[in-house]
Design a protein around this motif. Structure first.
Motif, PDB file in Angstrom:
ATOM      1  N   ALA A 223     -32.056 -17.652  15.955  1.00 31.89           N
ATOM      2  CA  ALA A 223     -31.264 -17.608  14.728  1.00 31.89           C
ATOM      3  C   ALA A 223     -31.778 -18.626  13.706  1.00 31.89           C
ATOM      4  O   ALA A 223     -31.852 -18.332  12.507  1.00 31.89           O
ATOM      5  N   SER A 224     -32.147 -19.800  14.175  1.00 37.33           N
ATOM      6  CA  SER A 224     -32.599 -20.854  13.266  1.00 37.33           C
ATOM      7  C   SER A 224     -33.874 -20.459  12.534  1.00 37.33           C
ATOM      8  O   SER A 224     -33.970 -20.581  11.316  1.00 37.33           O
ATOM      9  N   PHE A 225     -34.863 -19.979  13.267  1.00 38.36           N
ATOM     10  CA  PHE A 225     -36.139 -19.659  12.632  1.00 38.36           C
ATOM     11  C   PHE A 225     -36.056 -18.379  11.807  1.00 38.36           C
ATOM     12  O   PHE A 225     -36.752 -18.249  10.796  1.00 38.36           O
ATOM     13  N   PHE A 226     -35.217 -17.449  12.197  1.00 35.98           N
ATOM     14  CA  PHE A 226     -35.028 -16.265  11.352  1.00 35.98           C
ATOM     15  C   PHE A 226     -34.318 -16.656  10.066  1.00 35.98           C
ATOM     16  O   PHE A 226     -34.580 -16.094   9.002  1.00 35.98           O
ATOM     17  N   GLU A 227     -33.410 -17.621  10.142  1.00 40.05           N
ATOM     18  CA  GLU A 227     -32.676 -18.048   8.946  1.00 40.05           C
ATOM     19  C   GLU A 227     -33.621 -18.639   7.906  1.00 40.05           C
ATOM     20  O   GLU A 227     -33.436 -18.434   6.703  1.00 40.05           O
ATOM     21  N   ILE A 228     -34.643 -19.358   8.360  1.00 36.25           N
ATOM     22  CA  ILE A 228     -35.571 -19.966   7.396  1.00 36.25           C
ATOM     23  C   ILE A 228     -36.805 -19.082   7.188  1.00 36.25           C
ATOM     24  O   ILE A 228     -37.819 -19.537   6.659  1.00 36.25           O
ATOM     25  N   ASN A 229     -36.696 -17.841   7.634  1.00 35.17           N
ATOM     26  CA  ASN A 229     -37.746 -16.834   7.390  1.00 35.17           C
ATOM     27  C   ASN A 229     -39.076 -17.189   8.059  1.00 35.17           C
ATOM     28  O   ASN A 229     -40.142 -16.898   7.534  1.00 35.17           O
ATOM     29  N   GLU A 230     -38.982 -17.798   9.229  1.00 40.28           N
ATOM     30  CA  GLU A 230     -40.185 -18.083  10.019  1.00 40.28           C
ATOM     31  C   GLU A 230     -40.242 -17.086  11.172  1.00 40.28           C
ATOM     32  O   GLU A 230     -40.118 -17.425  12.340  1.00 40.28           O
ATOM     33  N   LYS A 231     -40.445 -15.818  10.826  1.00 42.97           N
ATOM     34  CA  LYS A 231     -40.434 -14.751  11.825  1.00 42.97           C
ATOM     35  C   LYS A 231     -41.856 -14.448  12.297  1.00 42.97           C
ATOM     36  O   LYS A 231     -42.816 -14.711  11.571  1.00 42.97           O
ATOM     37  N   PRO A 232     -41.993 -13.891  13.506  1.00 42.60           N
ATOM     38  CA  PRO A 232     -43.332 -13.501  13.978  1.00 42.60           C
ATOM     39  C   PRO A 232     -43.939 -12.459  13.047  1.00 42.60           C
ATOM     40  O   PRO A 232     -43.235 -11.584  12.525  1.00 42.60           O
ATOM     41  N   THR A 233     -45.233 -12.555  12.845  1.00 44.16           N
ATOM     42  CA  THR A 233     -45.946 -11.578  12.017  1.00 44.16           C
ATOM     43  C   THR A 233     -47.214 -11.170  12.738  1.00 44.16           C
ATOM     44  O   THR A 233     -48.038 -12.026  13.082  1.00 44.16           O
ATOM     45  N   GLY A 234     -47.386  -9.885  12.972  1.00 45.41           N
ATOM     46  CA  GLY A 234     -48.586  -9.408  13.649  1.00 45.41           C
ATOM     47  C   GLY A 234     -48.735 -10.067  15.007  1.00 45.41           C
ATOM     48  O   GLY A 234     -47.813 -10.055  15.836  1.00 45.41           O
ATOM     49  N   SER A 235     -49.880 -10.666  15.232  1.00 44.16           N
ATOM     50  CA  SER A 235     -50.129 -11.338  16.513  1.00 44.16           C
ATOM     51  C   SER A 235     -49.694 -12.795  16.483  1.00 44.16           C
ATOM     52  O   SER A 235     -49.788 -13.491  17.491  1.00 44.16           O
ATOM     53  N   LYS A 236     -49.220 -13.277  15.357  1.00 45.10           N
ATOM     54  CA  LYS A 236     -48.846 -14.682  15.223  1.00 45.10           C
ATOM     55  C   LYS A 236     -47.365 -14.880  15.549  1.00 45.10           C
ATOM     56  O   LYS A 236     -46.501 -14.207  14.999  1.00 45.10           O
ATOM     57  N   ASP A 237     -47.113 -15.804  16.439  1.00 42.14           N
ATOM     58  CA  ASP A 237     -45.743 -16.141  16.826  1.00 42.14           C
ATOM     59  C   ASP A 237     -45.715 -17.620  17.206  1.00 42.14           C
ATOM     60  O   ASP A 237     -45.566 -17.981  18.374  1.00 42.14           O
ATOM     61  N   PRO A 238     -45.874 -18.510  16.209  1.00 43.80           N
ATOM     62  CA  PRO A 238     -46.045 -19.940  16.506  1.00 43.80           C
ATOM     63  C   PRO A 238     -44.859 -20.584  17.205  1.00 43.80           C
ATOM     64  O   PRO A 238     -45.021 -21.605  17.881  1.00 43.80           O
ATOM     65  N   PHE A 239     -43.674 -20.032  17.059  1.00 41.83           N
ATOM     66  CA  PHE A 239     -42.494 -20.625  17.677  1.00 41.83           C
ATOM     67  C   PHE A 239     -42.035 -19.848  18.908  1.00 41.83           C
ATOM     68  O   PHE A 239     -40.915 -20.036  19.382  1.00 41.83           O
ATOM     69  N   ALA A 240     -42.886 -18.951  19.411  1.00 34.35           N
ATOM     70  CA  ALA A 240     -42.619 -18.186  20.651  1.00 34.35           C
ATOM     71  C   ALA A 240     -41.282 -17.460  20.587  1.00 34.35           C
ATOM     72  O   ALA A 240     -40.524 -17.433  21.563  1.00 34.35           O
ATOM     73  N   LEU A 241     -40.996 -16.831  19.447  1.00 35.29           N
ATOM     74  CA  LEU A 241     -39.718 -16.141  19.293  1.00 35.29           C
ATOM     75  C   LEU A 241     -39.675 -14.836  20.084  1.00 35.29           C
ATOM     76  O   LEU A 241     -38.604 -14.431  20.549  1.00 35.29           O
ATOM     77  N   ARG A 242     -40.816 -14.178  20.241  1.00 33.29           N
ATOM     78  CA  ARG A 242     -40.823 -12.967  21.069  1.00 33.29           C
ATOM     79  C   ARG A 242     -40.463 -13.311  22.512  1.00 33.29           C
ATOM     80  O   ARG A 242     -39.698 -12.598  23.164  1.00 33.29           O
ATOM     81  N   ARG A 243     -41.033 -14.398  23.003  1.00 32.65           N
ATOM     82  CA  ARG A 243     -40.720 -14.830  24.364  1.00 32.65           C
ATOM     83  C   ARG A 243     -39.250 -15.216  24.488  1.00 32.65           C
ATOM     84  O   ARG A 243     -38.599 -14.915  25.499  1.00 32.65           O
ATOM     85  N   ALA A 244     -38.712 -15.872  23.462  1.00 34.31           N
ATOM     86  CA  ALA A 244     -37.297 -16.257  23.493  1.00 34.31           C
ATOM     87  C   ALA A 244     -36.404 -15.026  23.530  1.00 34.31           C
ATOM     88  O   ALA A 244     -35.411 -14.981  24.272  1.00 34.31           O
ATOM     89  N   ALA A 245     -36.745 -14.011  22.746  1.00 35.68           N
ATOM     90  CA  ALA A 245     -35.940 -12.785  22.729  1.00 35.68           C
ATOM     91  C   ALA A 245     -35.979 -12.090  24.082  1.00 35.68           C
ATOM     92  O   ALA A 245     -34.950 -11.617  24.582  1.00 35.68           O
ATOM     93  N   LEU A 246     -37.161 -12.015  24.687  1.00 31.41           N
ATOM     94  CA  LEU A 246     -37.259 -11.410  26.018  1.00 31.41           C
ATOM     95  C   LEU A 246     -36.469 -12.219  27.036  1.00 31.41           C
ATOM     96  O   LEU A 246     -35.868 -11.650  27.961  1.00 31.41           O
ATOM     97  N   GLY A 247     -36.448 -13.546  26.863  1.00 31.41           N
ATOM     98  CA  GLY A 247     -35.648 -14.382  27.748  1.00 31.41           C
ATOM     99  C   GLY A 247     -34.165 -14.072  27.617  1.00 31.41           C
ATOM    100  O   GLY A 247     -33.443 -13.977  28.619  1.00 31.41           O
ATOM    101  N   VAL A 248     -33.685 -13.902  26.385  1.00 32.67           N
ATOM    102  CA  VAL A 248     -32.283 -13.544  26.165  1.00 32.67           C
ATOM    103  C   VAL A 248     -31.982 -12.187  26.787  1.00 32.67           C
ATOM    104  O   VAL A 248     -30.946 -11.996  27.446  1.00 32.67           O
ATOM    105  N   ILE A 249     -32.870 -11.231  26.594  1.00 34.89           N
ATOM    106  CA  ILE A 249     -32.668  -9.886  27.148  1.00 34.89           C
ATOM    107  C   ILE A 249     -32.551  -9.951  28.668  1.00 34.89           C
ATOM    108  O   ILE A 249     -31.670  -9.329  29.272  1.00 34.89           O
TER     109      ILE A 249
END
Length: 763
Positions: free
Chosen positions: A460-486
Motif C-alpha cells: 500500500a505504501s509504495f503504490f500510494e507514492i506511485n512506486e509500482k513495478p514496471t516491466g522487469s523492474k521491481d526494486p522494492f520486491a512488490l511482486r514477491r510481497a503480493a505473492l506472499g500475501v496470496i
C-alpha cells in the motif's frame, strides 16, 4: 572427423563465475564455428580454479566450398544503387550476372568461397573468443595494461592449449602463444605437462592431481564431506551451494573434519552456520538434530600429516570468527528490543514514507486490526501489536549489522532471551515469510497477522507514492510481497476481503469500510448511484463503491483499484504455475467484484473440475451456441414484452455498459418467467422448468460458497439445453415466440454467468 581441445589457463577464477564462464565459452565457440560454416556436434566444457577447458567432438578437417548468391538492383536502377551494391559485394560490374526476375533484368552477385582448413578457422576463432569473453569483472595486467586496448581476462591469462586431433592450432592472444603444454596442481605438480590431445587431456591432468571435471569434484566434496562427518558419529548439514563453491575453489578436493570449542554452541546455531559458511566456506554438522561442535573444511592438497595442520589452522581462524559472533550476541542482549526499536527513528525507510519507525507503527495498527476484526482467527490483538512494534528492532543490532541475512531470526532469539511470549518471539522470527516460492508459510495466528500486515503495508505504501513495478523492474520486491500475501491468505484459509485491508492499510487514511458491505454495494449499484466507479479485476469491470452517496471521490480510491488489479495479475501467475488453466482463471475474474481470495480460488478449482467432465464440456457447448445466437440477433433484452411506463427504454438513463448488462439480465429473467402468449413446446417447457430449479440452487450454493454444488446445479441444465436446440426453432416467424425464446436463452446465459463467465472458457 577429429576432436578439438582448448584450454585457457589463468590465475584463480572466482568460484561464483565458473558456471557462467562455462556457458559463455561454449556459446562463443559455437557462434564462431557457425559463422565459419563448421558443423559442431557434442561439446564438453569443464572448469577448475585455474582453467577453462572445452572439447569439441567430431569436427571436420575442412569446411565445404560455399556458393553464395546475392540479389542486387535492377539493371534500370540508378547508377548509385549499383555502385553501392558493388561496394557491398567487393565485385566489379563485369563479375555480376543478369537474370530475369518477374520480367525485369536484375543484377546478381555470385561468390564462390573455397573450403578452408578447420585448423585455420580455429586459429582465427580462439583470439576472437578470448577478446569477446564477457566476464562479470575482468582486469588488464603487465606492461601492456597501460593501453585500454590490451587483453582483459578475469585474472592474468597464462597459457593456451589448442590441439585439433594431434596437431597444434597455432595462434596468439595478447602475447600468449598456444602450446601443447599446461601445468598440473599448483603444489603437487607445478611443472609443465605435455598434452597429446583431447583424448588424454583429463587423464594426464588427473595424474598430476587435477580433476578437471567440475561435476566429478562436486561429487567428491559431497560424498567425502558426508563420510568425514559420519566417521565421527555426526550428520553433515547438506548445502548444495557450498558443495559447488568448494569444488570451484579446489582442483583436488580433500574434505577434513575439525572441531571448535563447545562453548561457542551457546550462540544461536544459525549464527554459527552462517559464520562458517559465508566467511570460511565450511560445512557444519549435527548430532541428534542439534548443531555439533564440528565443521568440515575442504583442502586443496593431500597433506603428509593427514590434514592435522590444515584442520588446526582452520580451527583457529573459525574460532576468531565465532568469538566475534559471541561478542555480538552478548552485547545485543544487554539492550531490550524495545530500546533497540527506538533507534529505528533514525533510519529512513523511504524519503516519501518516513522512517522505519513510522512503518513499524503502521504495521502495528494493521496487525492489531487484523486480529481484532477476526480476520486472523485466534490471534491476540495485544500480542500482534507487541510483535509488530518489535519486529524490526534487530535491524540495528550488531549481529544483523554483520550478517543481514539473520534479520528477523535474531529478533526472535533476542525476544525469547528477554522472556517475551513464544508467540511474539516466533512472529518476530518469521514475519518476513514466505520469502520465495519454496519458503514455508507461517500458520501461527500472531505470525500470520504480522507477516500479512508487514507485506500489505509495504504494498500500500509504495503504490500510494506511485512506486509500482514496471516491466522487469521491481526494486522494492512488490511482486514477491503480493505473492506472499496470496499464500498467507489462501494456505491459511483466511476470509479476508482485500478491499477492506487496502482501505485500512493505505497510509494516513482509515475509512469505515463497514458501511460498504456486499449488500449495500448491490443496492447502490441498482439505484445507479455508483456510475463511473469501477474496479477492473482481470480485464472485466465490476461494481465497487468507494464513496458514500453524495460524497466526493476519495483520492485513495485509485490506489486501492490499482492494488487489487495488481493482486489479480499475481494470482493469475501463481495459479497458472500451479496448473490451473488460464481461461478458467479469466472466467472467474470476469465476474468482477471478488476480493476474497479463498472464495475466488474455490470457485476456480470447482470450475476446473466441472469443465473436465462430460456434463461440463456439453454445457459449455450449449452456452456458446446460445451466446452466438444472442450475439447474432444483437439481443439486449429490452424488447421483452414487459409493460413499461410510457415508451421510455428502462436502460435509457444508465450510461455504464456493465450496469446495462445487469439490467438486461434482470429484464430477460422477468420476461422468461412471464406468462407466455402461446403454449411452449415440450423441450422449451423442460428448459424453463430446469432453470426454475437450477437457478435458486446455484444461487444458494454460491451464497454458501459451495461451488461444487453450484456446478452440479448447472450440470442439470446440460440435457434440457441440448434438447432445446434439437427440437425448438428459436428464430420462429412468430415475433412473440422469437422474443420469448431469445429471452429464455438470455436467462440460461445469465444463470451460467452467476457461477462463471463461460465466454472466457476455451473449447
Amino acid at each position: 572427423m577429429t576432436d578439438f581441445l582448448l584450454e585457457l589457463r589463468s590465475e584463480e577464477i572466482p568460484a561464483r563465475m565458473q558456471a557462467g564462464a562455462r556457458a559463455d565459452l561454449e556459446k562463443l565457440f559455437r557462434k564462431e564455428m557457425q559463422a565459419a560454416g563448421v558443423a559442431v556436434g557434442a561439446v564438453t566444457v569443464w572448469s577448475t580454479p585455474r582453467r577453462l577447458a572445452l572439447i569439441a567432438r567430431d569436427l571436420p578437417l575442412a569446411t565445404e566450398a560455399v556458393r553464395e548468391e546475392t540479389k542486387g538492383p535492377a539493371v534500370t536502377a540508378p547508377e548509385q544503387a549499383l555502385e553501392g551494391f558493388l561496394r557491398k559485394t567487393g565485385l566489379t560490374r563485369d563479375q555480376l550476372e543478369v537474370r530475369d526476375v518477374k520480367g525485369k533484368d536484375t543484377y546478381f552477385a555470385i561468390v564462390e568461397k573455397p573450403g578452408r582448413a578447420v585448423s585455420v578457422v580455429l586459429a582465427e576463432a580462439i583470439p576472437a573468443i578470448v577478446r569477446a569473453f564477457p566476464w562479470p569483472k575482468s582486469q588488464r595486467w603487465g606492461a601492456a595494461s597501460i593501453s585500454t586496448e590490451s587483453l582483459r581476462w578475469v585474472r592474468p591469462l597464462s597459457g593456451i592449449v589448442a590441439i585439433l586431433g594431434e596437431d597444434l592450432v597455432e595462434c596468439e592472444v595478447g602475447g600468449i602463444r598456444s602450446a601443447y603444454t599446461t601445468k598440473g596442481h599448483r603444489f603437487h605438480h607445478p611443472d609443465e605437462i605435455t598434452i597429446g590431445g583431447a583424448n588424454d587431456y583429463a587423464d594426464k591432468l588427473r595424474a598430476c592431481h587435477v580433476i578437471v571435471d567440475h561435476e566429478e569434484r562436486q561429487d567428491l566434496v559431497r560424498t567425502k564431506a558426508r563420510e568425514a562427518a559420519e566417521a565421527a558419529g555426526l550428520t553433515l548439514v547438506e548445502d548444495e551451494g557450498l558443495v559447488i563453491e568448494n569444488a570451484g575453489l579446489t582442483e583436488w578436493p580433500v574434505p577434513l573434519l575439525g572441531r571448535f570449542d563447545e562453548d561457542f554452541l551457546e550462540v544461536p546455531p544459525e549464527t554459527i552456520q552462517l559464520t562458517a559458511r559465508v566467511n570460511q566456506k565450511y560445512f557444519v554438522c549435527e548430532k541428534d538434530g542439534q548443531l555439533a561442535d564440528a565443521f568440515v573444511c575442504t583442502a586443496n592438497i593431500v597433506a603428509s600429516d593427514g590434514g592435522e595442520g590444515i584442520v588446526a589452522g582452520n580451527r583457529k581462524v573459525l574460532a576468531a570468527r565465532l568469538s566475534d559472533a559471541r561478542f555480538f550476541w552478548e552485547q545485543d542482549r544487554k539492550t531490550p528490543l524495545s530500546q533497540h526499536a527506538k533507534k529505528l527513528e533514525r533510519i529512513t525507510f523511504h524519503e516519501k514514507l518516513g522512517t522505519v519507525a513510522d512503518k513499524v507503527e503502521r504495521v502495528a495498527k494493521l496487525a492489531q486490526w487484523l486480529a481484532s476484526e477476526g480476520i486472523v482467527p485466534g490471534c491476540d490483538p495485544a500480542q500482534a501489536r507487541q510483535a509488530a512494534e518489535l519486529c524490526k528492532a534487530d535491524l540495528v543490532t550488531e549481529m544483523v549489522g554483520e550478517f543481514p541475512e539473520l534479520q528477523g531470526l535474531m529478533g526472535g532469539y533476542y525476544a525469547r532471551a528477554e522472556g517475551l511470549p513464544d508467540a511474539v518471539a516466533d512472529a518476530i522470527r518469521d514475519h518476513y515469510k514466505p520469502v520465495g516460492a519454496g519458503d514455508d508459510v507461517p500458520t501461527a495466528p500472531v505470525t500470520v497477522a504480522l507477516a500479512l500486515a508487514d507485506k500489505l503495508d509495504t504494498l500500500a505504501s509504495f503504490f500510494e507514492i506511485n512506486e509500482k513495478p514496471t516491466g522487469s523492474k521491481d526494486p522494492f520486491a512488490l511482486r514477491r510481497a503480493a505473492l506472499g500475501v496470496i499464500r498467507l491468505i489462501s494456505e491459511n484459509g483466511l476470509k479476508f476481503p482485500l478491499l477492506r485491508g487496502f482501505d485500512f492499510a493505505l497510509p494516513e487514511i482509515r475509512r469505515d469500510s463497514g458501511n460498504f458491505t456486499d449488500n449495500s454495494r448491490k443496492n447502490l449499484a441498482k439505484k445507479g448511484m455508483d456510475k463511473g466507479m469501477h474496479l477492473v479485476m482481470g480485464n472485466t469491470p465490476s461494481i465497487v463503491v468507494y464513496k458514500r452517496f453524495g460524497g466526493s471521490e476519495d483520492k485513495y480510491s485509485q490506489v486501492a483499484i490499482e492494488l487489487l488489479d495488481f493482486f489479480a495479475d499475481r494470482l493469475k501467475v501463481q495459479q497458472k504455475e500451479a496448473g490451473v488453466r488460464h481461461d478458467l482463471i479469466d472466467a472467474v475474474f470476469a465476474l468482477g467484484g471478488e476480493d476474497d481470495l479463498v472464495r475466488l480460488l474455490a470457485r476456480v478449482h470447482a470450475l476446473q473440475a466441472f469443465v473436465e467432465t462430460e456434463d461440463g464440456t456439453n454445457l459449455l457447448a450449449g452456452y456458446k451456441r446460445a451466446a452466438n445466437i444472442l450475439k447474432k440477433e444483437d439481443w439486449s433484452g429490452q424488447d421483452d414484452g414487459i409493460e413499461h411506463t410510457g415508451d421510455e427504454d428502462p436502460l435509457e438513463n444508465v450510461d455504464d455498459p456493465d450496469m446495462q448488462a445487469v439490467y438486461a439480465a434482470e429484464l430477460a429473467e422477468q420476461a422468461a418467467h412471464k406468462g407466455l402468449s402461446y403454449t411452449p413446446e415440450k423441450a422449451e417447457k423442460a428448459l424453463i422448468d430446469a432453470l426454475d430449479s437450477a437457478e435458486p440452487k446455484a444461487a444458494a450454493a454460491v451464497a454458501a460458497e459451495d461451488f461444487a454444488s453450484a456446478m452440479a446445479a448447472l450440470a442439470s441444465l446440460r440435457q434440457p439445453i441440448d434438447a432445446f436446440f434439437d427440437e425448438v426453432t428459436v428464430n420462429d416467424p412468430d415475433p412473440s415466440k422469437r422474443t420469448a425464446r431469445l429471452a429464455l436463452l438470455d436467462r440460461f446465459r445469465a444463470a451460467v454467468h452467476n457461477v462463471a463467465d463461460f465466454s472466457k472458457v476455451e473449447g
